[in-house]
Design an enzyme around this catalytic site. Sequence first.
Site, PDB file in Angstrom:
ATOM      1  CD  GLU A 427      -1.655   1.225   2.808  1.00  0.00           C
ATOM      2  OE1 GLU A 427      -1.649   0.382   3.815  1.00  0.00           O
ATOM      3  OE2 GLU A 427      -2.453   2.019   3.900  1.00  0.00           O
ATOM      4  CG  ASP A 500       0.416   2.084   6.798  1.00  0.00           C
ATOM      5  OD1 ASP A 500       1.433   1.255   6.129  1.00  0.00           O
ATOM      6  OD2 ASP A 500      -0.299   2.806   6.478  1.00  0.00           O
ATOM      7  CG  ASP A 502      -3.646   1.673  10.172  1.00  0.00           C
ATOM      8  OD1 ASP A 502      -3.816   0.758   8.906  1.00  0.00           O
ATOM      9  OD2 ASP A 502      -3.207   3.046  10.104  1.00  0.00           O
ATOM     10  CG  ASP A 504      -7.269   4.020   7.256  1.00  0.00           C
ATOM     11  OD1 ASP A 504      -8.559   3.930   7.191  1.00  0.00           O
ATOM     12  OD2 ASP A 504      -7.024   4.492   7.900  1.00  0.00           O
TER      13      ASP A 504
END
Length: 641
Positions: A427, A500, A502, A504
């Site tokens: 990403e 990541d 997290d 998102d």
Amino acid sequence: MANEDYGASQIQILEGLEAVRKRPGMYIGSTSEKGLHHLVYEIVDNAVDEALGGYCDCIEVEIEKGDIIRVVDDGRGIPVDIHPKAGIPAVEVVFTILHAGGKFGGGGYKVSGGLHGVGASVVNALSQWLEVTIYMDGKIYSQRYERGKVVKPLTIIGECDQEKHGTMVEFKPDEKIFETLEFSYDTLRTRLRETAFLTKNLKIILRDTREEEIKEETFHYEGGIKEFVSYLNKSSSALYGDIIYCEGTVNNVYVEVAFQHNNTYSENVYSFVNNIITPEGGTHLVGFKNAITKTFNEYARNMKFLKDSEQNLMGEDIREGMTAIISIKVEEPQFEGQTKQKLGNSEARGAVDSIVSEQLTYYLEQNPAVGKIICEKSVVSMRARIAARKARDLTRRKTALDGMGLPGKLADCSDKNPENCEIYIVEGDSAGGSAKTARSRETQAILPLRGKILNVEKARLDRIYGNAEIKAMITAFGTGINEDFDITKLRYGKIIIMTDADVDGAHIATLLLTFIYRFMPELIKTGHVYLATPPLYKIEKNKNVWYAYSDEELNSILTEIGRDSSNKIQRYKGLGEMDAEQLWDTTMDPKKRILKRVNMDEDSKSELDLTFTTLMGDEVEPRREFIEANAKYANYMEYQG
Ligand code: TSJ
């Protein structure tokens, strides 16, 4: 019956059950967690048969302390009288003779003895011990077996209310057979809920008393498969209020069909025979598809939703966004295909076709508003399909012209043997840059993707084909998609999604997985898709460095090195915060990294589909819950180092 005959049949019995213990996989598929749970389904299915016969309306399943299973029904009770041929009580026949399940009692549709139905004797053979208790005619009968052998003959152990009747089976799976003895509440819950949906009016109670805090749920659906459809559609928006329902019996095939369209573009059609899911469909599914295609085309022509100049709707146009359950009951199901998961009974095709055609035609006459919604939606879908074909043909021709036609952003690896190669889907451009520096060029390819990925649950094919990120993945993987898919063209043995750590990142990973799942499900089935696991924390102390991948791990590291002020703890917010070397050390080095393999279990296909729609659908709440629960379909798989 003479004594020696009795002896001879006893020897046969023992040989039969010995064969089950020698090759358990032949009877229950495997001795893993999956096989373990099959034992419960087998016992429950026998009680469900009693319910299908109309003799039982409640089944209780309890996981007791020590992972002992208890199943209780309120049916007639397994017969206790002496079986004329075997010369032993009928209940003992059930538990000691292979495939005795459907052989007596006669007639009616049976769940057990179907695809997985191996009979209660197999469960008995694979249990350390099993006890059966029967309540009948004011008496309580009981018998006990150990590893398939009678250790306590059938005896009356007490009296009960004259009105009471039913069967109770308790068993403890054999530790000598199974890799694990621990039952999963969630696995049993999914399956029992499905059984309850498929058996109108049957109440199933699941209870887990292993922990202090007792879990209990009741599954009871008066609407049967109609409620199943609304359950599957609960996280997307339905296009109309009704759930269309057809039911009937033709040629001794009992047919039930329920469907409703939602605002997604995917098709979620599940077929069952005698309550057993048929992942590869078969004659019943063919009958359903025929009926739907024919009936809606006729209706759309008559009502002028289709112009005279336009071609017919294809089945897939009508089934776009459709959630459907096809459930049939036949007395002697025949399964075909390599995995024996495809119904072969030819009478099922005609039965489903005629019942659905007739009742759906009538429904549409009565409900023109719903007919209009479905036809208009199908026509839009048809036009999008034609546009998508044009776009696809264009991309196909382009890739042929460009030679390999690999995407410009791809940093490919030099090794050309797919078995050695892996591709990291990363990403963001900055993390992509670090990954390109960090990687081992020979075997690791990097494909950076920009920002949010197109949600394929919410886009039609023409938009999907036009999306740059998706095109890049398709060309990089090399396999093609849908009917063009060819696994032998796969360019990388591992497809690794790196986002990541997290919410998102989890969302982006899910969008990517949804894309792969919808267009190249074989990649998941064959275990080629992985999630990378970047660390959450970096801990530094006196020039030493540790990485922690969870809060628990952080805690245990701190406990080990001592909690004092010389510790420097950094919480990683994204891949971008790591330099190339850190990224290599923590997430990409095959010797140290953690990869999670993405799983797909055919048996729980409806759950998986639901998972994807929940994530990608409109309802915010289920999506949030899911993302927090994180990649449920990814199993901890590989820890090297
Ligand atoms: F799997 C099993 F065998 F262990 C088992 C069977 C487990 C449980 C929990 C329930 C049952 C079961 C079997 N419940 N009800 C029945 N019914 C019969 O076996 C039965 C009863 C009466 C007659 C009859 O013809 O009168 C026939 C049958 C097959």
